[in-house]
Enzyme design. Structure first.
Site, PDB file in Angstrom:
ATOM      1  NE  ARG A 275      -2.753  -1.528   3.455  1.00 30.41           N
ATOM      2  CZ  ARG A 275      -3.104  -2.751   3.871  1.00 30.41           C
ATOM      3  NH1 ARG A 275      -3.769  -3.561   3.067  1.00 30.41           N
ATOM      4  NH2 ARG A 275      -2.806  -3.174   5.079  1.00 30.41           N
TER       5      ARG A 275
ATOM      6  CG  PHE B 207     -10.831  -7.207  -5.993  1.00 31.55           C
ATOM      7  CD1 PHE B 207     -11.853  -8.155  -5.954  1.00 31.55           C
ATOM      8  CD2 PHE B 207     -10.227  -6.933  -7.219  1.00 31.55           C
ATOM      9  CE1 PHE B 207     -12.255  -8.823  -7.113  1.00 31.55           C
ATOM     10  CE2 PHE B 207     -10.619  -7.587  -8.376  1.00 31.55           C
ATOM     11  CZ  PHE B 207     -11.628  -8.537  -8.327  1.00 31.55           C
TER      12      PHE B 207
ATOM     13  CG  ASP C 213     -14.889  -5.444  -1.567  1.00 30.86           C
ATOM     14  OD1 ASP C 213     -13.656  -5.602  -1.550  1.00 30.86           O
ATOM     15  OD2 ASP C 213     -15.695  -6.308  -1.156  1.00 30.86           O
TER      16      ASP C 213
ATOM     17  CG  ASN D 277     -18.607  -9.526 -10.485  1.00 30.20           C
ATOM     18  OD1 ASN D 277     -17.388  -9.341 -10.489  1.00 30.20           O
ATOM     19  ND2 ASN D 277     -19.165 -10.629 -10.926  1.00 30.20           N
ATOM     20  CB  ALA D 278     -14.152  -6.274  -9.325  1.00 27.91           C
TER      21      ALA D 278
ATOM     22  CG  ASP E 271      -5.367  -6.982  -2.769  1.00 25.42           C
ATOM     23  OD1 ASP E 271      -4.878  -8.087  -3.046  1.00 25.42           O
ATOM     24  OD2 ASP E 271      -5.440  -6.549  -1.603  1.00 25.42           O
TER      25      ASP E 271
ATOM     26  CB  CYS F  90      -3.136 -13.444  -2.081  1.00 24.52           C
ATOM     27  SG  CYS F  90      -4.915 -13.567  -2.300  1.00 24.52           S
TER      28      CYS F  90
HETATM   29  N1  SAH Z   1      -7.292  -4.754  -0.884  1.00 23.55           N
HETATM   30  C1  SAH Z   1      -7.724  -5.235   0.411  1.00 23.55           C
HETATM   31  C2  SAH Z   1      -7.926  -6.729   0.459  1.00 23.55           C
HETATM   32  C3  SAH Z   1      -8.839  -7.296  -0.561  1.00 23.55           C
HETATM   33  S1  SAH Z   1      -9.358  -8.912  -0.209  1.00 23.55           S
HETATM   34  C4  SAH Z   1      -6.723  -4.813   1.480  1.00 23.55           C
HETATM   35  O1  SAH Z   1      -5.584  -4.435   1.173  1.00 23.55           O
HETATM   36  O2  SAH Z   1      -7.107  -4.853   2.663  1.00 23.55           O
HETATM   37  C5  SAH Z   1     -10.423  -9.251  -1.503  1.00 23.55           C
HETATM   38  C6  SAH Z   1     -11.722  -8.454  -1.506  1.00 23.55           C
HETATM   39  O3  SAH Z   1     -12.389  -8.796  -2.718  1.00 23.55           O
HETATM   40  C7  SAH Z   1     -12.701  -8.770  -0.382  1.00 23.55           C
HETATM   41  O4  SAH Z   1     -12.998  -7.573   0.294  1.00 23.55           O
HETATM   42  C8  SAH Z   1     -13.959  -9.306  -1.103  1.00 23.55           C
HETATM   43  O5  SAH Z   1     -15.161  -8.809  -0.540  1.00 23.55           O
HETATM   44  C9  SAH Z   1     -13.785  -8.766  -2.482  1.00 23.55           C
HETATM   45  N2  SAH Z   1     -14.384  -9.524  -3.608  1.00 23.55           N
HETATM   46  C10 SAH Z   1     -14.367 -10.858  -3.809  1.00 23.55           C
HETATM   47  N3  SAH Z   1     -14.902 -11.152  -5.014  1.00 23.55           N
HETATM   48  C11 SAH Z   1     -15.264  -9.973  -5.586  1.00 23.55           C
HETATM   49  C12 SAH Z   1     -15.833  -9.606  -6.841  1.00 23.55           C
HETATM   50  N4  SAH Z   1     -16.151 -10.514  -7.762  1.00 23.55           N
HETATM   51  N5  SAH Z   1     -16.034  -8.296  -7.095  1.00 23.55           N
HETATM   52  C13 SAH Z   1     -15.711  -7.352  -6.178  1.00 23.55           C
HETATM   53  N6  SAH Z   1     -15.151  -7.650  -4.984  1.00 23.55           N
HETATM   54  C14 SAH Z   1     -14.932  -8.932  -4.689  1.00 23.55           C
END
Ligand code: SAH
Length: 382
Positions: free
Chosen positions: A202, A217, A238, A265-266, A286, A326
């Site tokens: 970050r 995300f 998210d 949905n991203a 992410d 990850c």
């Molecule tokens: N960037 C964050 C961690 C992200 S973890 C940090 O640094 O703290 C992954 C995230 O993706 C979760 O919050 C989950 O709710 C979200 N997620 C999972 N599938 C998704 C999708 N299809 N579209 C949008 N968000 C999603």
């Protein structure tokens, strides 16, 4: 306990995990045991659980006997490493990272005055009180929370739940990271409440970020908050409405007015943005682990590629992409190959600014590739 010839080969590679099929003679119950070869020579000591697929997790190599004292020595060493680590800029970080700190199955995260513990090893369970005593003596926390939910504990035959082990732990913890503050939900949040493994990434992305930004995300706006300090505006995307709600609170907590939040949905949202013709200067990607198992790899590769391809198309020339995977099963070479394919399909040329991994408080064991799971690339898109 005694290893088979194949178990001995595995031991010799240095990998600390030995599977049940490679054990010739099993102890009656979970605990700390000496590990022998077929001739009865002691190879080292391990946390052993006959019920677990990963039966042996090495604690130490050589004759030196292992017991609670060795676990406490490993805890002391873990704490010293964090104390000496000047790169930790904030009061939320990982103190114990399982095998890589010589405490297989144990995770301890510190959020200001509170600790959150995960413990997934039947062999170490009887020693948890001693480890907690040592943590209390070192950090004087106001509370220690057990995040004993999730299926790893039930697989080991251990009780599950989320409860206070020591003191009391409030619903929300406020922590500092660099020059932002954010709220953590230790009782219900993902992992132990936050994704501490991305802390350094970050900061690294923030150092390059500018203009109009997307945090895709975003969870509770972890990247977004940092981006908001240097970018004109940041949209956090998210699928989880509760995570975004906390993101809004985090924005307010910092007095930031240049963050916006979109639930959905991203994959769909990035596609829509591409259609609308809007352009960005900075994007953070992410996603959650898209390959949970080896067999998911082909589908995960396509999903990672789609995300990165779209992000590259959305960036203006000179734009910055911070992109993560990850999934342990996606190797570092696979990750960079996927980025190359994305760039090629997007028709962009891409400079690698930094090849990064998880934060230094999530250390890596050379012989345990599973302990290097987070790939993070900082890219400049032309
Ligand atoms: N960037 C964050 C961690 C992200 S973890 C940090 O640094 O703290 C992954 C995230 O993706 C979760 O919050 C989950 O709710 C979200 N997620 C999972 N599938 C998704 C999708 N299809 N579209 C949008 N968000 C999603």
């Amino acid at each position: 306990m005694t290893l088979s010839a194949r178990g001995l080969e595995r031991f010799t590679t240095g990998h600390p995990w030995i599977y049940r099929s490679d054990v010739a003679q099993m102890p009656p119950s979970a605990g700390l045991y000496p590990v022998h070869d077929a001739r009865g020579r002691v190879l080292g000591w391990a946390a052993v659980n006959p019920q677990s697929e990963i039966t042996v997790r090495m604690l130490t190599r050589g004759m030196k006997p292992a017991g609670e004292a060795l676990l406490l020595t490993h805890l002391e060493r873990a704490i010293e490493h964090r104390r000496a680590d000047s790169s930790i800029d904030g009061n939320a970080f990982r103190i114990v990272h399982s095998d890589a700190d010589g405490l297989p199955g144990v995770t301890v995260d510190k959020y200001g005055d509170y600790l959150v513990v995960q413990q997934h090893s039947a062999a170490l369970e009887p020693h948890l009180p001693a480890l907690l005593d040592a943590l209390e003596a070192e950090f004087r926390p106001l509370g220690i929370l057990a995040r004993f939910d999730g299926k790893s504990r039930s697989l080991e035959g251990l009780e599950t739940g989320v409860f206070e082990l020591r003191g009391t732990v409030p619903d929300w913890l406020e922590v500092i990271e660099g020059n932002v503050r954010y709220l953590v939900d230790p009782w219900r949040g993902q992992k132990t409440g936050a994704f501490l493994d991305q802390r350094e990434n970050r900061a690294a992305l923030k150092a390059r970020a500018y203009g109009r930004a997307l945090d895709v995300f975003s969870y509770h706006a972890s990247f977004g908050l940092h981006l908001a300090t240097v970018c004109d505006d940041v949209e956090c995307i998210d699928a989880s409405e509760p995570a975004l709600e906390r993101g809004r609170e985090n924005a307010a907590l910092n007095g930031f007015t240049n963050l916006s939040f979109t639930a959905g949905n991203a994959f769909d949202i990035l596609r829509e943005r591409e259609r609308s013709g809007v352009k960005y200067q900075t994007i953070s990607l992410d996603p959650p682990a898209l390959a949970k198992a080896k067999r998911d790899l082909p589908a995960a590769y396509r999903a990672y590629k789609e995300l990165n391809l779209r992000a590259m198309k959305l960036l203006e020339a000179g734009g910055i992409l911070g992109t993560a995977s990850c999934s342990f099963h996606v190797s570092e070479p696979d990750f960079y190959a996927m980025l190359r394919d994305s760039a090629s399909d997007a028709g962009r040329s891409v400079r690698i600014l930094e090849r990064r991994a998880q934060s230094s408080d999530h250390p890596e064991l050379l012989a345990l590739p599973e302990s290097r799971y987070l790939k993070y690339a900082l890219l400049e898109i032309w």
